[in-house]
Scaffold this motif. Structure first.
Motif, PDB file in Angstrom:
ATOM      1  N   UNK A  74     -11.411   1.266  -7.574  1.00  0.00           N
ATOM      2  CA  UNK A  74     -11.287   1.906  -6.266  1.00  0.00           C
ATOM      3  C   UNK A  74     -11.850   1.015  -5.168  1.00  0.00           C
ATOM      4  N   UNK A  75     -12.976   0.366  -5.453  1.00  0.00           N
ATOM      5  CA  UNK A  75     -13.540  -0.586  -4.486  1.00  0.00           C
ATOM      6  C   UNK A  75     -12.558  -1.723  -4.200  1.00  0.00           C
ATOM      7  N   UNK A  76     -11.941  -2.228  -5.258  1.00  0.00           N
ATOM      8  CA  UNK A  76     -10.993  -3.339  -5.090  1.00  0.00           C
ATOM      9  C   UNK A  76      -9.778  -2.872  -4.295  1.00  0.00           C
ATOM     10  N   UNK A  77      -9.250  -1.706  -4.609  1.00  0.00           N
ATOM     11  CA  UNK A  77      -8.101  -1.175  -3.872  1.00  0.00           C
ATOM     12  C   UNK A  77      -8.427  -1.034  -2.392  1.00  0.00           C
ATOM     13  N   UNK A  78      -9.613  -0.558  -2.095  1.00  0.00           N
ATOM     14  CA  UNK A  78     -10.019  -0.381  -0.702  1.00  0.00           C
ATOM     15  C   UNK A  78     -10.167  -1.715   0.006  1.00  0.00           C
ATOM     16  N   UNK A  88      -0.354  -4.187  -3.331  1.00  0.00           N
ATOM     17  CA  UNK A  88      -1.260  -4.254  -4.471  1.00  0.00           C
ATOM     18  C   UNK A  88      -2.301  -3.137  -4.394  1.00  0.00           C
ATOM     19  N   UNK A  89      -2.768  -2.844  -3.190  1.00  0.00           N
ATOM     20  CA  UNK A  89      -3.744  -1.764  -3.017  1.00  0.00           C
ATOM     21  C   UNK A  89      -3.172  -0.445  -3.506  1.00  0.00           C
ATOM     22  N   UNK A  90      -1.919  -0.175  -3.136  1.00  0.00           N
ATOM     23  CA  UNK A  90      -1.270   1.072  -3.543  1.00  0.00           C
ATOM     24  C   UNK A  90      -1.218   1.192  -5.066  1.00  0.00           C
ATOM     25  N   UNK A  91      -0.882   0.107  -5.750  1.00  0.00           N
ATOM     26  CA  UNK A  91      -0.816   0.141  -7.210  1.00  0.00           C
ATOM     27  C   UNK A  91      -2.174   0.521  -7.811  1.00  0.00           C
ATOM     28  N   UNK A  93      -4.722   2.094  -6.229  1.00  0.00           N
ATOM     29  CA  UNK A  93      -5.072   3.473  -5.885  1.00  0.00           C
ATOM     30  C   UNK A  93      -4.412   4.446  -6.870  1.00  0.00           C
ATOM     31  N   UNK A  94      -3.156   4.196  -7.211  1.00  0.00           N
ATOM     32  CA  UNK A  94      -2.461   5.058  -8.167  1.00  0.00           C
ATOM     33  C   UNK A  94      -3.108   5.006  -9.544  1.00  0.00           C
ATOM     34  N   UNK A  95      -3.552   3.828  -9.937  1.00  0.00           N
ATOM     35  CA  UNK A  95      -4.236   3.700 -11.219  1.00  0.00           C
ATOM     36  C   UNK A  95      -5.515   4.531 -11.230  1.00  0.00           C
ATOM     37  N   UNK A 116      -5.832   9.513  -0.385  1.00  0.00           N
ATOM     38  CA  UNK A 116      -5.673   9.074   1.009  1.00  0.00           C
ATOM     39  C   UNK A 116      -5.406   7.574   1.056  1.00  0.00           C
ATOM     40  N   UNK A 117      -6.081   6.809   0.196  1.00  0.00           N
ATOM     41  CA  UNK A 117      -5.814   5.380   0.143  1.00  0.00           C
ATOM     42  C   UNK A 117      -4.368   5.096  -0.212  1.00  0.00           C
ATOM     43  N   UNK A 118      -3.840   5.827  -1.205  1.00  0.00           N
ATOM     44  CA  UNK A 118      -2.441   5.646  -1.594  1.00  0.00           C
ATOM     45  C   UNK A 118      -1.511   6.047  -0.454  1.00  0.00           C
ATOM     46  N   UNK A 119      -1.826   7.137   0.220  1.00  0.00           N
ATOM     47  CA  UNK A 119      -0.992   7.587   1.344  1.00  0.00           C
ATOM     48  C   UNK A 119      -0.970   6.566   2.467  1.00  0.00           C
ATOM     49  N   UNK A 120      -2.082   5.880   2.659  1.00  0.00           N
ATOM     50  CA  UNK A 120      -2.179   4.904   3.742  1.00  0.00           C
ATOM     51  C   UNK A 120      -1.529   3.570   3.405  1.00  0.00           C
ATOM     52  N   UNK A 121      -1.303   3.302   2.116  1.00  0.00           N
ATOM     53  CA  UNK A 121      -0.782   1.988   1.733  1.00  0.00           C
ATOM     54  C   UNK A 121       0.648   2.025   1.196  1.00  0.00           C
ATOM     55  N   UNK A 122       1.137   3.208   0.854  1.00  0.00           N
ATOM     56  CA  UNK A 122       2.520   3.308   0.404  1.00  0.00           C
ATOM     57  C   UNK A 122       3.443   3.130   1.610  1.00  0.00           C
ATOM     58  N   UNK A 123       4.633   2.588   1.383  1.00  0.00           N
ATOM     59  CA  UNK A 123       5.612   2.489   2.465  1.00  0.00           C
ATOM     60  C   UNK A 123       5.922   3.887   2.968  1.00  0.00           C
TER      61      UNK A 123
END
Length: 357
Positions: A74-78, A88-91, A93-95, A116-123
């Motif tokens: 999660x830290x890395x995704x952020x 890459x962040x979206x992937x 966050x989903x994991x 929220x991270x996934x929502x912010x990074x997905x197309x």
């Protein structure tokens, strides 16, 4: 989550707040310490580098399928998100979402940050809205009003100017404001931001009186705080437009003067239009199919008023010139600033008269 995009970190104890076993000197602890230092220094590229290292080393340092590894991911995704590496962040966050659901349950509060991270990074797509909806549902079930309001405002801000803006999205801001009005003092910045957005929503819906009420509240509260804020400037600007549309030039003038007395957002800020009234198209010219233009120069004074407009050139007829001068006198500007002080400055504009759609 430790990164600057940690949305709800005061409520959700994500990140490495409860690592087990305790960290001792090791390549992992060195990588994680370097990651923390990068976050502190707001060095997004370094944060990505060391967050990745900590995650990869952590997979060996901790037990297989450890929740601590998911926290590291999660830290890395952020960090990736902060560095605009959204795919890459979206992937990741989903994991994290998948791991958290397995460990904490499908409605766990811990899911809000990665959702929220996934929502912010997905197309931007229907999925964006669905991810926010999941986060909102979890926050609502958690019976944490301020958490719910924060998530609702994040969703509103992301979706408000998109094709996915619906009445539900509109209501996120209104519902969040109702929570803030109950839970926070009048001068709380989160409450003021929500008040501003609800005022803008009401203005867009042509509910002028309500819009004025909300935006005047924003101006009132920021006026007593010891700092300026972009929402204060934006509220003044929209109030100028709303009062002008109502024909209340005196109230509009007060907000123009207030803008002129504010600190600039840039020490060399140029004058910027706040309210522009379109000139009336002369009926006789429209009937005869006449088109043209009028170019004018004028002074924007220290309070943002148009002074001494002069026609430089025009084409099409005297009525175009007359209507242009009449309209330009009602325009309002944020003044130019030099060395932090408002100054009078010259400006030019050309108004076009065209019958083409």
């Amino acid at each position: 989550m430790i990164g600057k995009n940690s949305y709800i970190s005061a409520v959700i104890l994500c990140g490495l707040l409860t690592l087990s076993p305790p960290i001792t000197a090791s390549p992992f602890s060195e990588a994680y310490s370097a990651y923390q230092a990068a976050i502190e220094q707001q060095d997004s590229a370094a944060a990505v580098k060391y967050a990745e290292q900590a995650y990869l080393l952590g997979k060996s340092y901790f037990e297989a399928n450890s929740i601590d590894v998911a926290h590291l991911e999660l830290n890395w995704a952020t960090a990736l998100q902060d560095n605009n590496e959204n795919t890459l962040a979206y992937d990741h966050f989903n994991s994290v979402i998948a791991t958290y659901r397995q460990r904490f349950g499908k409605d766990a509060i811990e899911l809000i940050d990665p959702l929220i991270g996934a929502a912010d990074t997905v197309e931007l797509s229907k999925e964006t809205k669905q991810l926010f909806e999941q986060a909102i549902d979890i926050a609502e079930d958690a019976n944490k009003p301020l958490l719910l309001a924060e998530v609702q405002m994040l969703a509103f801000n992301k979706l408000a100017s998109t094709a996915y803006y619906t009445r539900d999205v509109r209501d996120y801001a209104i519902d969040a404001l109702e929570i803030y009005q109950t839970e926070l003092p009048e001068d709380a910045v989160a409450r003021l931001k929500a008040t501003f957005y609800v005022g803008m929503v009401k203005a867009a819906e042509s509910k002028t009186s309500l819009a004025i009420e909300y935006l005047e509240e924003v101006v009132k509260q920021f006026a007593v705080l010891d700092y300026s804020h972009p929402y204060k400037l934006a509220a003044h600007a929209r109030l100028i437009e709303l009062y002008e549309k109502k024909g209340d030039s005196d109230s509009s003038t007060q907000h123009c003067i207030a803008i002129g007395s504010m600190k600039p957002w840039s020490e060399t800020q140029n004058q910027a239009p706040l309210f522009r009234l379109a000139p009336r198209y002369p009926i006789s010219y429209a009937r005869d199919g006449k088109e043209g233009w009028t170019q004018m120069s004028f002074t924007v004074d220290e309070q943002g008023f148009v002074k001494d407009p002069v026609v430089i050139a025009s084409e099409g007829g005297k009525l175009f010139t007359k209507e242009s001068l009449k309209a330009i006198k009602r325009w309002r500007y944020a003044p130019k600033f030099v060395d932090g002080q408002p100054v009078a400055a010259e400006a030019t504009v050309q108004l076009e008269y065209s019958l083409s759609p």
